[in-house]
Scaffold this active site. Structure first.
Site, PDB file in Angstrom:
ATOM      1  N   ASP A 103       0.653  -1.289   0.014  1.00  0.00           N
ATOM      2  CA  ASP A 103       0.082  -0.011  -0.128  1.00  0.00           C
ATOM      3  C   ASP A 103       0.844   1.365   0.171  1.00  0.00           C
ATOM      4  OD1 ASP A 103       0.857   0.045   2.622  1.00  0.00           O
ATOM      5  OD2 ASP A 103      -0.815  -0.063   3.684  1.00  0.00           O
ATOM      6  N   SER A 104       0.314   2.554  -0.133  1.00  0.00           N
ATOM      7  CA  SER A 104       1.109   3.884  -0.049  1.00  0.00           C
ATOM      8  C   SER A 104       1.562   4.332   1.237  1.00  0.00           C
ATOM      9  CB  SER A 104       0.293   4.732  -0.899  1.00  0.00           C
ATOM     10  OG  SER A 104      -0.919   5.152  -0.045  1.00  0.00           O
ATOM     11  N   ASP A 312      -8.728  -6.975   0.539  1.00  0.00           N
ATOM     12  CA  ASP A 312      -7.568  -7.260   1.739  1.00  0.00           C
ATOM     13  C   ASP A 312      -8.188  -6.748   3.078  1.00  0.00           C
ATOM     14  OD1 ASP A 312      -6.055  -4.517   2.904  1.00  0.00           O
ATOM     15  OD2 ASP A 312      -6.950  -4.277   0.716  1.00  0.00           O
ATOM     16  N   CYS A 359     -14.374 -28.692   7.404  1.00  0.00           N
ATOM     17  CA  CYS A 359     -13.402 -27.743   6.944  1.00  0.00           C
ATOM     18  C   CYS A 359     -12.044 -28.766   6.792  1.00  0.00           C
ATOM     19  CB  CYS A 359     -12.834 -26.504   7.766  1.00  0.00           C
ATOM     20  SG  CYS A 359     -11.139 -25.718   7.387  1.00  0.00           S
ATOM     21  N   CYS A 361      -8.944 -28.070   6.137  1.00  0.00           N
ATOM     22  CA  CYS A 361      -7.673 -27.313   6.422  1.00  0.00           C
ATOM     23  C   CYS A 361      -6.905 -28.158   7.506  1.00  0.00           C
ATOM     24  CB  CYS A 361      -7.686 -26.009   6.947  1.00  0.00           C
ATOM     25  SG  CYS A 361      -8.021 -25.597   8.827  1.00  0.00           S
ATOM     26  N   CYS A 364      -8.265 -27.975  11.101  1.00  0.00           N
ATOM     27  CA  CYS A 364      -9.332 -28.827  11.292  1.00  0.00           C
ATOM     28  C   CYS A 364      -9.447 -30.159  11.008  1.00  0.00           C
ATOM     29  CB  CYS A 364     -10.513 -28.129  10.582  1.00  0.00           C
ATOM     30  SG  CYS A 364     -10.919 -26.685  10.935  1.00  0.00           S
ATOM     31  N   HIS A 390      -6.305 -21.600   9.968  1.00  0.00           N
ATOM     32  CA  HIS A 390      -7.753 -21.916   9.627  1.00  0.00           C
ATOM     33  C   HIS A 390      -8.262 -20.767   9.071  1.00  0.00           C
ATOM     34  CE1 HIS A 390     -11.872 -23.029   9.979  1.00  0.00           C
ATOM     35  NE2 HIS A 390     -12.123 -21.853  10.305  1.00  0.00           N
TER      36      HIS A 390
HETATM   37 ZN   LIG Z   1     -10.173 -25.358   9.284  1.00  0.00          ZN
END
Ligand SMILES: [Zn+2]
Length: 423
Positions: A103-104, A312, A359, A361, A364, A390
């Site tokens: 960013d700036s 973002d 989930c 991931c 999880c 996660h």
């Molecule tokens: Zn997860």
């Protein structure tokens, strides 16, 4: 009439933005950068200090993250752009060889100055009651200092730029469009942001217009300061909550920049969505569009629905470090609870379920809520790391689902499933 400096024309050649599918206003596109491709719509995790806190670049790749954002303000103060440049630029410095954005510094100096007006601690939203976690990309150390009564000297804005005082050691610094671009060129990200003036959400039309005009001048000066030809610069629109200003800003930024972003202040989420609706008709359809600093789950749906490509926000990572974790609608996530549970709550002690059942991931598929609850109670580092993993996975997967839904023409059904989850 567009006054596009020749540098911009050359820069555009190194980047390509291609729209692949459209579902009403929602669009599925692809942004090619010198360090790889970003599929959009997508979420860009924030790595303020050139690190997405607690995660390695290997974790990020495993999760499927395609681009990260680092903060110019923080890296300028520490370690300094010369150090980053000496160590090979941001990609090499942080061992992230994928697409990168900086960013700036404009929003950080806003936080150090205008946002402190009247003893109020303002964010992008004037009515935000979760100011601390919701918006700003300044680090938590900074907030602690502010909450102790704000011993910081306020930043001052004039026509040249912003004079501000480091939150680390109080030293004086000046950011102008030229210095911001020079720093960003030394850092060396693929996508950079023009230096802009950030209005306060409580300003009237006259004050907001004056700030917007200054922002516009600084935007053009940022483009003129650009020397590197391998960095695509985002222009940033401003104009606060005022329709005429927002339209004027969208037109001017679109006239000059090959990539556009929406910034500035809003009074509420409803106004934010309204601002997107005012701005979008003035953006060329062949340019990437980034919504700066905003990416709550509901914002992702409402932003994509209106035609935004990239988002973002520090919320996903900051929340994770406080034990707030994302859950999907089938496990009780609703607009009302922001799709969040607090895993540090007593009721999760001894809970056998993963954070978000279903989930896929790493967290999880291996750990229970009970274990993570224990890690937080015992102040163990791994707790924050697992919850961050996660949360970033959750948002990254959601964006993948959104992209697939747009391609298949059922984005609105996907949104319904998530929105309707609210009782
Ligand atoms: Zn997860």
């Amino acid at each position: 009439v567009a006054v596009v400096p020749s540098t911009v024309i050359e820069v555009i050649k190194m980047f390509r933005f291609e729209v692949l599918a459209i579902d009403r206003k929602a669009r599925r596109a692809r942004l090619k950068t010198p360090h790889g491709t970003v599929e959009t719509p997508n979420f860009v995790p924030v790595g303020t200090q050139a690190t997405v806190k607690s995660l390695t670049p290997r974790d990020l790749r495993e999760i499927g993250v395609q681009m990260i954002l680092a903060n110019t303000y923080h890296l300028h103060l520490r370690p300094g752009e010369e150090v980053v440049e000496k160590l090979g630029g941001l990609h090499k410095f942080a061992a992230w060889n994928g697409p990168l954005m900086t960013d700036s510094g404009g929003f950080q100096v806003f936080s150090l100055g205008v946002a402190q007006e009247d003893g109020k601690k303002l964010s992008k939203f004037s009515n935000s009651n979760s100011y601390k976690e919701q918006i700003s990309d300044l680090d938590e150390h900074f907030y602690r200092q502010l909450s102790k009564g704000g011993s910081l000297k306020k930043a001052k804005v004039d026509e040249e730029g912003v004079t501000f005082y480091s939150h680390l050691d109080g030293t004086q610094h000046i950011f102008t469009p030229e210095t911001s671009i020079r720093i960003q060129e030394k850092l060396g990200a693929d996508l950079i942001v023009c230096f802009d003036d950030h209005e306060s959400p409580i300003w009237n039309h006259r004050q907001t217009e004056a700030s917007m005009q200054r922002s516009h001048r600084w935007s053009i000066e940022s483009l003129r300061a650009q020397k590197r030809k391998d960095q695509l610069m985002y222009g940033v629109t401003h104009g606060g909550v005022y329709e005429d200003l927002r339209k004027e800003s969208a037109k001017l930024i679109d006239d000059h920049f090959a990539a556009v972003s929406i910034g500035g202040a809003y009074t509420s989420k409803e106004i934010l969505y309204q601002v997107i609706d005012w701005s979008l008709p003035h953006f060329d359809g062949n340019k990437p569009r980034h919504l700066l600093g905003i990416a709550e789950i509901i914002d992702l749906f409402n932003g994509v629905e209106r035609g935004m490509d990239l988002f973002d926000c520090v919320a996903a990572t900051r929340r994770a470090r406080h034990g707030s974790i994302y859950i999907s609608p089938k496990n009780g996530g609703t607009i009302k609870n922001n799709f969040i549970i607090q895993v540090t709550n007593e009721k999760y002690k001894g809970d056998e379920e993963p954070l978000d059942p279903g989930c896929q991931c790493y967290t999880c598929t291996n750990f229970s809520r009970g274990y993570i609850n224990h890690l937080f109670k015992a102040n163990e580092l791994l707790g924050m790391r697992l919850t961050t993993y996660h949360n970033i996975y959750f948002v990254t997967e959601l964006m993948r689902d959104i992209r697939e839904a747009i391609e298949a023409g059922w984005f609105y059904r996907l949104k319904e499933i998530w929105v309707r989850s609210s009782p």
